[in-house]
Design an enzyme around this catalytic site. Sequence first.
Site, mmCIF file in Angstrom:
data_model
loop_
_atom_site.group_PDB
_atom_site.id
_atom_site.type_symbol
_atom_site.label_atom_id
_atom_site.label_comp_id
_atom_site.label_asym_id
_atom_site.label_seq_id
_atom_site.Cartn_x
_atom_site.Cartn_y
_atom_site.Cartn_z
ATOM 1 N N LYS A 1 -10.936 -4.562 -2.154
ATOM 2 C CA LYS A 1 -11.439 -3.183 -2.967
ATOM 3 C C LYS A 1 -10.849 -2.642 -3.143
ATOM 4 O O LYS A 1 -11.557 -0.987 -4.342
ATOM 5 C CB LYS A 1 -11.966 -3.488 -1.718
ATOM 6 N N LYS B 1 -4.389 -10.220 -6.363
ATOM 7 C CA LYS B 1 -5.723 -10.937 -4.737
ATOM 8 C C LYS B 1 -6.389 -10.177 -5.599
ATOM 9 O O LYS B 1 -6.464 -8.911 -5.775
ATOM 10 C CB LYS B 1 -5.393 -11.077 -3.461
ATOM 11 N N LYS C 1 0.715 -1.237 0.343
ATOM 12 C CA LYS C 1 -0.107 -0.272 -0.070
ATOM 13 C C LYS C 1 0.965 1.594 -0.171
ATOM 14 O O LYS C 1 0.710 2.411 -1.167
ATOM 15 C CB LYS C 1 -0.962 0.155 1.265
HETATM 16 P P1 TYM Z 1 -10.502 -6.470 3.799
HETATM 17 O O1 TYM Z 1 -11.627 -5.165 4.806
HETATM 18 O O2 TYM Z 1 -9.510 -6.086 3.613
HETATM 19 O O3 TYM Z 1 -11.176 -7.735 3.603
HETATM 20 C C1 TYM Z 1 -12.118 -8.195 5.016
HETATM 21 C C2 TYM Z 1 -11.649 -9.515 4.458
HETATM 22 O O4 TYM Z 1 -12.098 -10.426 3.534
HETATM 23 C C3 TYM Z 1 -10.666 -11.221 3.452
HETATM 24 N N1 TYM Z 1 -10.565 -10.889 2.171
HETATM 25 C C4 TYM Z 1 -10.027 -12.024 1.366
HETATM 26 N N2 TYM Z 1 -10.749 -13.194 0.822
HETATM 27 C C5 TYM Z 1 -9.894 -14.369 -0.007
HETATM 28 N N3 TYM Z 1 -9.925 -13.487 -0.742
HETATM 29 C C6 TYM Z 1 -9.788 -12.106 -1.389
HETATM 30 N N4 TYM Z 1 -9.336 -12.005 -3.035
HETATM 31 C C7 TYM Z 1 -10.398 -11.539 -0.368
HETATM 32 N N5 TYM Z 1 -9.743 -10.443 0.213
HETATM 33 C C8 TYM Z 1 -9.868 -9.926 0.995
HETATM 34 C C9 TYM Z 1 -9.351 -10.429 4.509
HETATM 35 O O5 TYM Z 1 -8.511 -11.031 4.472
HETATM 36 C C10 TYM Z 1 -9.894 -10.220 5.794
HETATM 37 O O6 TYM Z 1 -10.741 -11.305 6.605
HETATM 38 N N6 TYM Z 1 -7.409 -5.717 8.628
HETATM 39 C C11 TYM Z 1 -8.556 -6.012 7.392
HETATM 40 C C12 TYM Z 1 -9.464 -5.386 8.906
HETATM 41 C C13 TYM Z 1 -9.453 -5.389 9.940
HETATM 42 C C14 TYM Z 1 -9.177 -7.171 10.828
HETATM 43 C C15 TYM Z 1 -9.419 -6.319 12.396
HETATM 44 C C16 TYM Z 1 -9.513 -7.931 10.613
HETATM 45 C C17 TYM Z 1 -9.083 -4.667 11.616
HETATM 46 N N7 TYM Z 1 -9.388 -5.123 11.999
HETATM 47 C C18 TYM Z 1 -8.904 -7.216 13.315
HETATM 48 C C19 TYM Z 1 -9.413 -9.228 11.024
HETATM 49 C C20 TYM Z 1 -9.670 -9.038 13.342
HETATM 50 C C21 TYM Z 1 -8.305 -5.524 6.615
HETATM 51 O O7 TYM Z 1 -8.579 -4.761 5.855
HETATM 52 O O8 TYM Z 1 -9.436 -6.089 5.707
#
Ligand code: TYM
Length: 331
Positions: free
Chosen positions: A197, A194, A112
């Site tokens: 968003k 991957k 990022k």
């Molecule tokens: P975020 O918002 O990017 O994504 C949410 C969840 O979706 C999963 N994910 C995917 N799984 C499979 N294939 C993909 N292409 C894919 N893209 C996203 C992510 O692994 C995630 O589980 N940092 C985290 C948010 C967060 C969080 C937390 C998670 C903040 N605090 C505490 C767990 C515990 C994030 O940006 O997820």
Amino acid sequence: RRTIFSGIQPTGELHLGNYLGAVRQWVQLQEGGDDVLFCVVDLHSITLPQDPTTLYSQTLGMTASLLACGIDPSRAVVFQQSRVPEHTQLAWVLGCLTTMARLGHLPQYKEKSAMQKEIPLGLYVYPVLQAADILLYHATHVPVGEDQLQHIQLAADLARIFNNKFGKTFRAPRSLVLGQDAARLRSLRQPTKKMSKSEPDPRSRVALSDPPDVVREKFKKAVTDFTSEVYYDSQERPGVSNLMVIDRAVTGRNFEEIQAASQGLTTAQYKLVLADAVVEHLAPIRQHYNHLLQEPGHLDQILERGAQQARERAANTWSVVRHKVGLLGKL
Ligand code: TYM
């Protein structure tokens, strides 16, 4: 008893990667009698610039998506991160226990920050806030996609570092990742990356709210290769293999069954078959989502009720932390 915690950023729409990689697993976990919390992490979203006039409606939109997928606020605590100030307070304390070198090595930060001219401090400390999210509720298990593994590892390390310094306080959380490759769904445009968003091209991902014709168009345009046959080979044929992973996740067929059923189909024809299966799978979710969006007041109320439950627990943890760290006198 297990405590399950996970979070999702409200910016951008919930896509198939989020759903098949994480959220669908959340729905199952809430049925198991565990203590379960799911957080819409709006403070994580502002680590990159956001439009203040739309951020809150995106928070409500993400809440609607989670409910539409089957998250049930009577079984799980569903809440918005910024309504619980202890997240940022604990993040400060944890930030004093890790190093800049450790944070600078995290792959998501490298990716990022490479796209920014000026790197915001928030982007850098992002994983520390994530650790605070998890530790505040003494979570034991964190269901996520593969891209989050290093962040959960940092949270576990911070739990140990805190305990060593100040006495046993936190449990080291473990990540729960789906065994199958849905934990790392690929972009429909660049199948070596991957699904995300933040990729600028919206054709790279299928949003859960996409209408059927848009879903079909996106699958039609999905990048594959020059072999017009349907078989799985994640190394040589990442595009077709990714489509088969999606297929397996929505239809429950395994790779052999998909291959057998698709004999004689070109990849172009297969894409249409898959698109129909996805459209069918998403139809009830999309309908529920559109319905929920019409009542933003109701969504706001769900988030506030969730925050009330979360705040009580967060305040307990924070009070213990203040004493242990010496910010207040001994208990
Ligand atoms: P975020 O918002 O990017 O994504 C949410 C969840 O979706 C999963 N994910 C995917 N799984 C499979 N294939 C993909 N292409 C894919 N893209 C996203 C992510 O692994 C995630 O589980 N940092 C985290 C948010 C967060 C969080 C937390 C998670 C903040 N605090 C505490 C767990 C515990 C994030 O940006 O997820």
